[in-house]
Design an enzyme around this catalytic site. Structure first.
Site, PDB file in Angstrom:
ATOM      1  N   GLU A  45     -14.021   5.726  -7.846  1.00 21.06           N
ATOM      2  CA  GLU A  45     -13.055   6.359  -6.946  1.00 21.06           C
ATOM      3  C   GLU A  45     -12.375   7.532  -7.654  1.00 21.06           C
ATOM      4  O   GLU A  45     -11.950   7.415  -8.809  1.00 21.06           O
ATOM      5  CB  GLU A  45     -12.003   5.332  -6.508  1.00 21.06           C
ATOM      6  CG  GLU A  45     -10.943   5.895  -5.583  1.00 21.06           C
ATOM      7  CD  GLU A  45      -9.891   4.863  -5.196  1.00 21.06           C
ATOM      8  OE1 GLU A  45      -9.592   4.746  -3.997  1.00 21.06           O
ATOM      9  OE2 GLU A  45      -9.369   4.172  -6.098  1.00 21.06           O
ATOM     10  N   LYS A 127     -11.460   7.974   2.399  1.00 22.21           N
ATOM     11  CA  LYS A 127     -10.811   6.665   2.403  1.00 22.21           C
ATOM     12  C   LYS A 127      -9.954   6.537   3.655  1.00 22.21           C
ATOM     13  O   LYS A 127      -9.123   7.403   3.956  1.00 22.21           O
ATOM     14  CB  LYS A 127      -9.956   6.497   1.146  1.00 22.21           C
ATOM     15  CG  LYS A 127      -9.420   5.091   0.909  1.00 22.21           C
ATOM     16  CD  LYS A 127      -8.741   5.016  -0.446  1.00 22.21           C
ATOM     17  CE  LYS A 127      -8.274   3.606  -0.787  1.00 22.21           C
ATOM     18  NZ  LYS A 127      -7.655   3.553  -2.138  1.00 22.21           N
ATOM     19  N   CYS A 161     -12.010   1.208  -3.405  1.00 17.48           N
ATOM     20  CA  CYS A 161     -10.885   0.395  -3.846  1.00 17.48           C
ATOM     21  C   CYS A 161     -10.472  -0.654  -2.808  1.00 17.48           C
ATOM     22  O   CYS A 161     -11.275  -1.484  -2.403  1.00 17.48           O
ATOM     23  CB  CYS A 161      -9.740   1.329  -4.212  1.00 17.48           C
ATOM     24  SG  CYS A 161      -8.462   0.625  -5.283  1.00 17.48           S
TER      25      CYS A 161
END
Length: 344
Positions: A45, A127, A161
């Site tokens: 990430e 995200k 994540c």
């Protein structure tokens, strides 16, 4: 490509808040993975320009110099940095799953892009919901960012994540019959011993669960925090007390939840390699397929809106980011080296 091939999970430290230097490191890791016969390499990430640990380490007023530097070193989809990475993917014949901070004019997004072995864009996403203080720096994705792509390596998807903690997000991915999943993570050295939910044990547990629930291979990739990171993010004793060096734990899980790789030391940079066989997915799903024979759509179903969103709707405009051809003359290498441009 057959259903059996090698994948590489990166475990490394970025050159913090330095896009040029981190892209150079990215190109070296791509070349190393290809030399070790990997067909896919996955990066963590916000690998470029590194996860913004400063968000967790002090008041907003003190973050402003770091925020300005972070914006300046975030990547644009039509910039020279991504062009160089696409060139490297094609030159080495390897699929690259990249995590980075994407700059779209005045806004940043926690992006993941996958480039095929021919350098073509396989998927691009943001995200869906940045976590906690991340929302002070990054914008949100939309339903168009929950996508699994059909590729020569199988059906490939990616999340960042704590998207792995969102049950409906995961189910949306499972329902697209994902076979290989890239799980992008930062390092796990933040608040170690103080916040269990931010640590390796909890987050690798949800990553393993993703493999088991989804009946897919999961390539989990993490950053390493070394002395250089501590120097950048933690100049005070109080800040250093909140960070632990090392904290890398990249690995690969099989569709039955088994870990397929031996761990690197948490301080060690390198590639974690595994040979995977997509044929094993059928065996795993024979027992439990949550979007097939093990589902109960008469009782539970997911309502998903997968339409990309924009603040302005222009009928003649194409939605989503545009990735130009990296062979165009205006796109050089990330570090400006002649070797990168000439090798394509």
């Amino acid at each position: 490509m057959s259903g059996t091939y090698r994948v590489a999970a990166v475990q490394a430290e970025p050159v913090w808040l330095d896009a040029d230097a981190t892209v150079d490191k990215t190109l070296a890791l791509i070349a190393e993975a290809a030399a070790r016969d990997a067909a896919l390499i996955a990066f963590p990430e916000t690998w470029i320009p590194g996860y913004p640990l400063f968000l967790w380490l002090g008041p907003v007023a003190g973050q402003m110099p770091s925020i300005a530097r972070y914006h300046a070193n975030s990547l644009t989809v039509d910039g020279r940095h991504l062009a160089a990475i696409r060139q490297a993917a094609r030159r080495h014949g390897i699929t690259v799953a990249l995590g980075y901070s994407e700059k779209d004019h005045g806004s940043l997004y926690m992006a993941q892009s996958v480039f095929g072995a021919d350098g073509a864009l396989v998927l691009h996403r943001r995200k869906l919901k940045p976590t906690h203080v991340e929302r002070t720096l990054f914008g949100e994705g939309d339903g168009g960012d929950l996508v699994v792509a059909d590729t020569p390596l199988g059906r490939l998807g990616a999340l960042n994540c704590w998207e792995h903690l969102q049950p409906l997000v995961k189910f949306a991915m499972y329902a697209q019959h994902e076979q290989v999943h890239v799980a992008g993570w930062p390092s796990f050295g933040l608040y170690r011993g103080l916040a269990h939910a931010l640590g390796e044990e909890a987050n690798m547990a949800v990553t393993q669960t993703y493999a088991l629930e989804g009946g897919c291979f999961v390539v989990a990739t993490t950053q390493v925090l070394g002395p250089a990171g501590l120097e950048v993010f933690a100049p005070t004793d109080g800040q250093r007390a909140l960070l632990s060096p090392g904290a890398g734990c990249s690995r690969v899980y099989g569709p039955d939840g088994r870990r397929l790789t031996e761990p690197l030391d948490e301080h060690t940079e390198g590639l974690v390699l595994a040979d995977i066989d997509l044929g094993l997915i059928d065996l795993a799903k024979n027992a439990a397929d949550p979007v097939g024979h093990y589902a109960r759509p008469d009782v539970l179903r997911l309502l998903m809106d997968d339409r990309p969103r924009s603040v302005v709707r222009v009928p003649s405009a194409s939605p989503g980011p545009v990735f130009p051809d990296p062979d165009e003359p205006e796109h050089g290498s990330a570090a400006g080296t002649e070797d990168e441009a000439a090798a394509v």
